[in-house]
Design an enzyme around this catalytic site. Structure first.
Site, mmCIF file in Angstrom:
data_model
loop_
_atom_site.group_PDB
_atom_site.id
_atom_site.type_symbol
_atom_site.label_atom_id
_atom_site.label_comp_id
_atom_site.label_asym_id
_atom_site.label_seq_id
_atom_site.Cartn_x
_atom_site.Cartn_y
_atom_site.Cartn_z
ATOM 1 N N HIS A 83 0.855 -1.200 0.000
ATOM 2 C CA HIS A 83 0.000 0.000 0.000
ATOM 3 C C HIS A 83 0.881 1.235 0.000
ATOM 4 O O HIS A 83 1.324 1.708 1.050
ATOM 5 C CB HIS A 83 -0.923 -0.015 1.228
ATOM 6 C CG HIS A 83 -2.023 0.987 1.179
ATOM 7 N ND1 HIS A 83 -3.351 0.641 1.313
ATOM 8 C CD2 HIS A 83 -2.011 2.339 1.018
ATOM 9 C CE1 HIS A 83 -4.110 1.722 1.236
ATOM 10 N NE2 HIS A 83 -3.305 2.771 1.061
ATOM 11 N N HIS A 98 1.192 4.997 -2.411
ATOM 12 C CA HIS A 98 0.633 5.799 -3.494
ATOM 13 C C HIS A 98 1.744 6.520 -4.252
ATOM 14 O O HIS A 98 2.578 7.205 -3.644
ATOM 15 C CB HIS A 98 -0.353 6.823 -2.934
ATOM 16 C CG HIS A 98 -1.621 6.223 -2.422
ATOM 17 N ND1 HIS A 98 -2.740 6.075 -3.194
ATOM 18 C CD2 HIS A 98 -1.940 5.711 -1.203
ATOM 19 C CE1 HIS A 98 -3.709 5.511 -2.489
ATOM 20 N NE2 HIS A 98 -3.239 5.278 -1.263
ATOM 21 N N ASP A 111 1.592 9.145 -6.151
ATOM 22 C CA ASP A 111 1.539 10.601 -6.005
ATOM 23 C C ASP A 111 1.759 11.049 -4.571
ATOM 24 O O ASP A 111 1.745 12.248 -4.286
ATOM 25 C CB ASP A 111 0.221 11.167 -6.541
ATOM 26 C CG ASP A 111 -1.005 10.564 -5.867
ATOM 27 O OD1 ASP A 111 -0.865 9.557 -5.146
ATOM 28 O OD2 ASP A 111 -2.113 11.083 -6.067
ATOM 29 N N GLY A 124 -9.953 7.498 -2.320
ATOM 30 C CA GLY A 124 -10.725 8.717 -2.113
ATOM 31 C C GLY A 124 -11.535 8.641 -0.834
ATOM 32 O O GLY A 124 -11.483 7.646 -0.101
ATOM 33 N N HIS A 176 -9.859 0.443 -0.541
ATOM 34 C CA HIS A 176 -9.680 1.297 0.629
ATOM 35 C C HIS A 176 -10.947 1.205 1.483
ATOM 36 O O HIS A 176 -12.028 1.606 1.046
ATOM 37 C CB HIS A 176 -9.482 2.748 0.199
ATOM 38 C CG HIS A 176 -8.071 3.112 -0.148
ATOM 39 N ND1 HIS A 176 -7.441 2.670 -1.296
ATOM 40 C CD2 HIS A 176 -7.162 3.897 0.498
ATOM 41 C CE1 HIS A 176 -6.220 3.159 -1.337
ATOM 42 N NE2 HIS A 176 -6.012 3.913 -0.258
ATOM 43 N N GLU A 195 -10.716 2.883 6.964
ATOM 44 C CA GLU A 195 -9.700 3.861 7.361
ATOM 45 C C GLU A 195 -10.357 4.995 8.131
ATOM 46 O O GLU A 195 -9.968 5.311 9.243
ATOM 47 C CB GLU A 195 -8.996 4.415 6.124
ATOM 48 C CG GLU A 195 -7.957 5.481 6.444
ATOM 49 C CD GLU A 195 -7.366 6.117 5.202
ATOM 50 O OE1 GLU A 195 -6.333 6.797 5.334
ATOM 51 O OE2 GLU A 195 -7.942 5.949 4.104
ATOM 52 N N ASP A 234 1.805 4.013 2.813
ATOM 53 C CA ASP A 234 0.719 4.855 2.298
ATOM 54 C C ASP A 234 1.278 5.996 1.461
ATOM 55 O O ASP A 234 1.267 5.938 0.234
ATOM 56 C CB ASP A 234 -0.170 5.358 3.431
ATOM 57 C CG ASP A 234 -1.561 5.758 2.939
ATOM 58 O OD1 ASP A 234 -1.874 5.525 1.757
ATOM 59 O OD2 ASP A 234 -2.342 6.283 3.744
#
EC number: 3.5.4.4
Length: 371
Positions: free
Chosen positions: A17, A19, A21, A178, A205, A208, A297
């Site tokens: 996991h 990202h 970006d 998102g 996701h 969370e 993350d």
């Protein structure tokens, strides 16, 4: 014995996991922004690094989301995407990661004129370039892509089709990302049903920020293979003063079915799952033998790395090298590459790596009295 920083850095790690970006080098952000005339909130690498971390820890959702606006804003060309992906692979390899699944949302990178196909091709080219550079540096890594659809948008079926189209070229699975609240995973059932018909893997996701309903829908309606975060599963258990835990039906199901939890301790602190690493549910979930995995993350926003996450968990819960090997094998068991390839990484890379660390430790212990 508590692992040293060198041992933690050297230990083979597996990341599920992360990202794309959320893990750029600040220096790269500055250079790419200068290329396109993009205005940033800071003008030097250290100040920019601090701005990202401070904003992510500010307690303001608006400031947290703004951080991604800046990274996505400069990832709109083929060249930028390829560079960022290559550096991602190199940075993870330098941190001892031997296998990683990195998420990105193709639909966020089309503002500069690229189409979805071109975005995927640019990122995959970057990962292959980064893998080759890491191998040349003596730190081999394999990187698989997870194509994410934004849960507040309506392009999930398109992204799912991209996953199937590119699954023999580096793409290993699908995700939705998102805000959870107000955007349940069942809005994207068409995409999940398509992926299931195509025998494709996907994570969601869930658990969370929104809690148990999100986890329940992800598993029982959508059929997720893994839970992205899933930390809120602790809401379905009661822990007595003596530490004895009673699991609710959903928590018991998650543990019994060995559903992998993509836990991201530092990030979870930012989003309010716990007030500190010591209070993070990771310790309880590991003790109860859930299939826990350690993840970053967003390395830039959280100012973290896999080694840093391992070190934090060591300080909080007293984990040793055997625990790290368990978490790493958990992750490989849960990866979206074929079984024989997972097994080869476990038996040929992970276990020998930890065995060597333990052998070095034993040798040092024997020599210590006479030194």
């Amino acid at each position: 014995m508590t692992p040293t920083q060198d041992e933690i850095a050297t230990a083979p790690k597996v990341l599920l996991h992360d990202h794309l970006d959320g893990g750029l080098r600040p220096e790269t952000v500055l250079e790419l922004a200068a290329d396109v005339g993009y205005e940033l909130p800071a003008g030097d690498a250290e100040s920019l690094r601090s701005w990202f971390v401070d904003s992510a820890y500010s307690g303001s959702l608006e400031r947290y989301l703004e951080t991604f606006a800046h990274t996505v804003g400069i990832m709109q060309t083929r060249e930028a995407l390829t560079r960022v992906a290559a550096e991602c692979a190199e940075d993870l390899a330098a941190d001892g990661v031997v296998y990683a699944e990195v998420k990105y949302a193709p639909e966020l990178h089309v503002a500069g004129g690229l189409n979805l196909e071109e975005v995927v091709e640019a990122v995959e080219a970057g990962f292959r370039l980064g893998e080759s550079r890491a191998a040349a540096a003596g730190r081999p890594i394999r990187v698989g892509s997870l194509l994410a659809a934004m849960r507040q948008a309506a392009r999930s079926r398109e992204i799912a089709e991209l996953v199937v189209e590119h699954r023999d070229a580096g793409v290993v699975g699908f995700d939705i990302a998102g805000a959870e609240a107000g955007f349940p995973p069942t809005r994207h059932l068409d995409a999940f049903e398509f992926l299931q018909r195509e025998n494709a893997h996907f994570t969601i996701h869930a658990g969370e920020a929104f809690g148990l309903p999100s986890i329940w829908e992800a598993l029982q309606w959508c059929g997720a293979d893994r839970l992205g975060h899933g930390v809120r599963i602790v809401d379905d258990m009661t822990v007595a003063a003596d530490g004895t835990a009673t699991l609710g039906r959903l928590a018991a199901y998650v543990r019994d079915k060995r559903v992998p939890l993509e836990l991201c301790p530092s990030s979870n602190i930012q989003t309010g799952a716990a007030d500190s690493i010591a209070e993070h549910p990771f310790g309880l979930l590991a003790r109860l033998r859930f299939r826990v995995t350690v993840n970053t993350d967003n390395r830039l926003m959280s100012g973290t790395s896999m080694s840093h996450e391992f070190a934090l968990l060591t300080d909080a819960f007293g984990y040793d090298l055997d625990d790290f090997q368990w978490f790493t094998v958990n992750a490989l068991k849960s990866a979206f590459i074929p079984f024989d390839q997972r097994l080869a990484l476990i038996n040929d890379v992970v276990k020998p790596g930890y065995a060597a660390l333990n052998a070095n430790r034993a040798f040092a212990h024997v020599r210590a009295p006479s030194s």
